[in-house]
Design an enzyme around this catalytic site. Structure first.
Site, PDB file in Angstrom:
ATOM      1  CD  GLU A 104       4.413  -1.574  13.432  1.00  0.00           C
ATOM      2  OE1 GLU A 104       3.201  -1.328  13.615  1.00  0.00           O
ATOM      3  OE2 GLU A 104       5.280  -1.331  14.270  1.00  0.00           O
ATOM      4  CB  THR A 161       1.020 -12.254   6.511  1.00  0.00           C
ATOM      5  OG1 THR A 161      -0.012 -12.144   5.545  1.00  0.00           O
ATOM      6  CG2 THR A 161       2.291 -12.689   5.844  1.00  0.00           C
ATOM      7  CG  ASN A 175      -0.364  -0.030   2.506  1.00  0.00           C
ATOM      8  OD1 ASN A 175       0.696  -0.624   2.702  1.00  0.00           O
ATOM      9  ND2 ASN A 175      -0.980   0.623   3.453  1.00  0.00           N
ATOM     10  CD  GLU A 184       8.038  -0.709  11.605  1.00  0.00           C
ATOM     11  OE1 GLU A 184       7.072  -0.161  11.066  1.00  0.00           O
ATOM     12  OE2 GLU A 184       8.850  -1.430  10.985  1.00  0.00           O
ATOM     13  N   GLY A 224       2.336  -5.940   7.294  1.00  0.00           N
ATOM     14  CA  GLY A 224       1.386  -6.596   6.401  1.00  0.00           C
ATOM     15  C   GLY A 224       0.166  -7.037   7.183  1.00  0.00           C
ATOM     16  CB  CYS A 235      -2.359   0.058   8.257  1.00  0.00           C
ATOM     17  SG  CYS A 235      -0.979   1.192   8.481  1.00  0.00           S
TER      18      CYS A 235
HETATM   19  P1  NAD Z   1       0.395  -9.318   3.230  1.00  0.00           P
HETATM   20  O1  NAD Z   1       0.478  -9.784   4.641  1.00  0.00           O
HETATM   21  O2  NAD Z   1      -0.359 -10.124   2.252  1.00  0.00           O
HETATM   22  O3  NAD Z   1       1.844  -9.145   2.581  1.00  0.00           O
HETATM   23  C1  NAD Z   1       2.846  -8.317   3.173  1.00  0.00           C
HETATM   24  C2  NAD Z   1       4.213  -8.808   2.760  1.00  0.00           C
HETATM   25  O4  NAD Z   1       4.434 -10.100   3.332  1.00  0.00           O
HETATM   26  C3  NAD Z   1       4.382  -8.988   1.249  1.00  0.00           C
HETATM   27  O5  NAD Z   1       5.698  -8.626   0.892  1.00  0.00           O
HETATM   28  C4  NAD Z   1       4.181 -10.497   1.065  1.00  0.00           C
HETATM   29  O6  NAD Z   1       4.825 -11.014  -0.061  1.00  0.00           O
HETATM   30  C5  NAD Z   1       4.816 -11.031   2.343  1.00  0.00           C
HETATM   31  N1  NAD Z   1       4.354 -12.353   2.763  1.00  0.00           N
HETATM   32  C6  NAD Z   1       3.156 -12.944   2.534  1.00  0.00           C
HETATM   33  N2  NAD Z   1       3.116 -14.171   3.114  1.00  0.00           N
HETATM   34  C7  NAD Z   1       4.302 -14.340   3.730  1.00  0.00           C
HETATM   35  C8  NAD Z   1       4.869 -15.387   4.518  1.00  0.00           C
HETATM   36  N3  NAD Z   1       4.201 -16.514   4.779  1.00  0.00           N
HETATM   37  N4  NAD Z   1       6.115 -15.230   5.012  1.00  0.00           N
HETATM   38  C9  NAD Z   1       6.803 -14.082   4.791  1.00  0.00           C
HETATM   39  N5  NAD Z   1       6.324 -13.064   4.055  1.00  0.00           N
HETATM   40  C10 NAD Z   1       5.092 -13.182   3.534  1.00  0.00           C
HETATM   41  O7  NAD Z   1      -0.153  -7.829   3.325  1.00  0.00           O
HETATM   42  P2  NAD Z   1      -0.531  -6.880   2.126  1.00  0.00           P
HETATM   43  O8  NAD Z   1      -1.817  -7.371   1.535  1.00  0.00           O
HETATM   44  O9  NAD Z   1       0.662  -6.682   1.263  1.00  0.00           O
HETATM   45  O10 NAD Z   1      -0.785  -5.494   2.906  1.00  0.00           O
HETATM   46  C11 NAD Z   1      -2.007  -5.140   3.453  1.00  0.00           C
HETATM   47  C12 NAD Z   1      -2.000  -5.352   4.954  1.00  0.00           C
HETATM   48  O11 NAD Z   1      -0.904  -4.646   5.534  1.00  0.00           O
HETATM   49  C13 NAD Z   1      -3.233  -4.809   5.633  1.00  0.00           C
HETATM   50  O12 NAD Z   1      -3.701  -5.737   6.565  1.00  0.00           O
HETATM   51  C14 NAD Z   1      -2.723  -3.546   6.336  1.00  0.00           C
HETATM   52  O13 NAD Z   1      -3.455  -3.176   7.459  1.00  0.00           O
HETATM   53  C15 NAD Z   1      -1.341  -3.958   6.686  1.00  0.00           C
HETATM   54  N6  NAD Z   1      -0.507  -2.797   6.915  1.00  0.00           N
HETATM   55  C16 NAD Z   1      -0.136  -2.504   8.189  1.00  0.00           C
HETATM   56  C17 NAD Z   1       0.642  -1.378   8.456  1.00  0.00           C
HETATM   57  C18 NAD Z   1       1.073  -1.033   9.855  1.00  0.00           C
HETATM   58  O14 NAD Z   1       1.920  -0.168  10.005  1.00  0.00           O
HETATM   59  N7  NAD Z   1       0.527  -1.669  10.869  1.00  0.00           N
HETATM   60  C19 NAD Z   1       1.055  -0.566   7.391  1.00  0.00           C
HETATM   61  C20 NAD Z   1       0.653  -0.908   6.098  1.00  0.00           C
HETATM   62  C21 NAD Z   1      -0.119  -2.019   5.865  1.00  0.00           C
END
Ligand code: NAD
Length: 412
Positions: A180, A162, A82, A393, A158, A214
């Site tokens: 996060e 995950t 995002n 962070e 993410g 997020c």
């Molecule tokens: P995601 O969890 O699908 O993917 C995030 C990253 O993790 C990607 O690079 C992906 O390839 C990797 N990944 C996926 N499965 C994995 C595994 N088993 N092992 C290691 N890495 C893995 O998330 P997304 O769809 O890319 O992002 C959206 C999510 O991120 C939303 O839930 C949002 O709330 C969250 N987010 C949180 C913050 C925060 O600061 N808390 C900031 C931005 C986004």
């Protein structure tokens, strides 16, 4: 690190264009938020690390304890789609500042600015091997990073699911983890707020980046006495938002990240209707003509008539969808705000500072904004409570995470 920041700054327009193309976000947003914040991340940690002093404790009877911090070695940084370069650098900058080598993986959906960052680091003469950018899916590349025994810590941003998988994988090796994760943030609007300022910011906190931040306030709690006034004004202001070609300067909202994500958002609209909600505005794919004809555009959507505990109001949608919920007392709104599994951020609107402090103290949120949203001072810790994350962070917390403390005790 300042040379890397210079490199990003020099190529700001070009990087913003790549970011907009990869994500679908408005080019203007990438130019004013994503890329400038990536520059700031490198500059901030470059300077912060110079302020860090070794602590010494004297017991007065001859012993001196010197507490030093050493880099962990190799660390993994995994980021989402995002805010691609912004969040990637938010991890990489402190990791390098603290003296580590980094294996960094951007989201497979938004690989390009991370690739370009590699070029910029080479131009800045960052020694080979300090930053290693690997591209790939989460299941393959991401989990290989988490599982690798030489990687001592993983900083991940993410989804919560995950985060769970990463925790399971990392736990047997006792790796340091910074997580996060997702959010379902409350935006609490009291009747005694500055209405004009609240309305403008609430539009941003609801629909910026198509709601794919997020920190977006997807549950809007409004004090009963101003509920109708707010609802009407909010709908009117939402109507004026332009969903369109990300390159168009007049565009307020671009496309969602993928077809799959669009389907997820649409699925939640169906769920909201099933649960008895009324779609006050939006709820459909948005038509954008011209070169973006096949894009994944969705209208800004406002729902009301749902209880705080239904699935629509409990699960993260991560799109341009907000739900309005009236409240009559402080206790009631605090209970509803805290009722989800998440605890990332919250916003409170009131001119009464004592009330703001009282409510802020009772919210299960790692970040609380009063009369503002997404204002960030990098010296403050950032992160979520409950299932929104583990650790913080930013600030010295990030340097703490990427180092190991060692106490050296000497008798004088
Ligand atoms: P995601 O969890 O699908 O993917 C995030 C990253 O993790 C990607 O690079 C992906 O390839 C990797 N990944 C996926 N499965 C994995 C595994 N088993 N092992 C290691 N890495 C893995 O998330 P997304 O769809 O890319 O992002 C959206 C999510 O991120 C939303 O839930 C949002 O709330 C969250 N987010 C949180 C913050 C925060 O600061 N808390 C900031 C931005 C986004």
């Amino acid at each position: 690190m300042h040379k890397i920041a210079d490199g990003i700054e020099t190529r700001l327009d070009e990087l913003a264009e790549y970011e907009s193309r990869d994500t679908g976000k408005p080019l203007s947003l990438a130019k004013t938020v994503d890329i400038p914040r990536a520059v700031t991340n490198f500059r901030f940690f470059a300077d912060l690390v110079l302020e860090h002093e070794t602590e010494e404790i004297l017991d007065g009877q001859g012993s001196v304890n010197r507490i030093i911090r050493q880099p962990l070695g190799i660390v993994g940084c995994i980021s989402p789609w995002n805010l691609p370069l912004y969040l990637f650098t938010w991890k990489i900058a402190p990791a390098i500042a603290a003296g580590n080598c980094v294996i960094g993986k951007p989201s497979e959906l938004t690989p390009y600015t991370a690739f370009k960052l590699g070029e910029i680091c080479q131009e800045a003469e960052l020694p080979d091997g300090v930053l290693n950018i690997v591209q790939g899916t989460g299941m393959n590349t991401g989990s290989a990073i988490v599982a690798h025994p030489k990687i001592k810590a993983v900083s991940f941003t993410g989804g919560t699911k995950t985060g769970e998988a990463i925790s399971r994988e990392a736990a047997p090796q006792f790796k340091k983890l910074s997580l996060e994760l997702g959010g379902k943030n409350p935006n609490i609007i009291f009747a005694d707020c500055d209405f004009t300022s609240m309305l403008e910011t609430t539009i941003r906190s609801s629909f910026s980046n198509q709601g794919e931040i997020c920190l977006c306030g997807s549950r809007i709690f409004v004090e009963e006495s101003i509920y109708d006034t707010f609802r009407n004004a909010f709908i009117k202001r939402t109507q004026s938002l332009n969903v369109g070609d990300p390159n168009d300067e007049k565009t307020d909202m671009g496309a969602l990240i993928s077809k799959g994500h669009l389907e997820k958002v649409t699925g939640y609209i169906d769920l909201a209707k099933e649960e008895g909600g009324t779609i006050l505005i939006g709820g459909e794919n948005a038509d954008v003509n011209g070169r973006c004809n096949d894009g994944y555009f969705f209208e800004p959507t406002v729902i009301d008539g749902l209880n705080a505990d239904c699935r629509t109001n409990q699960e993260e949608i991560f799109g341009p969808v907000v739900s309005l919920i009236p409240f009559s007392s402080e206790d009631e709104v605090i209970a509803m705000a805290n009722s989800t599994q998440y605890g990332l951020s919250a916003t409170i609107w009131t001119e009464n500072t004592t009330k703001a402090d009282r409510v802020a103290g009772k919210l299960d949120s790692g970040v609380v904004w009063v009369n503002c949203w997404m204002v960030r001072d990098l010296r403050t810790p950032f992160g979520g409570m409950k299932n929104s994350g583990v650790g913080r962070e930013g600030s010295l917390e990030a340097l703490d995470f990427f180092t190991e403390q060692k106490n050296i005790c000497r008798i004088q």
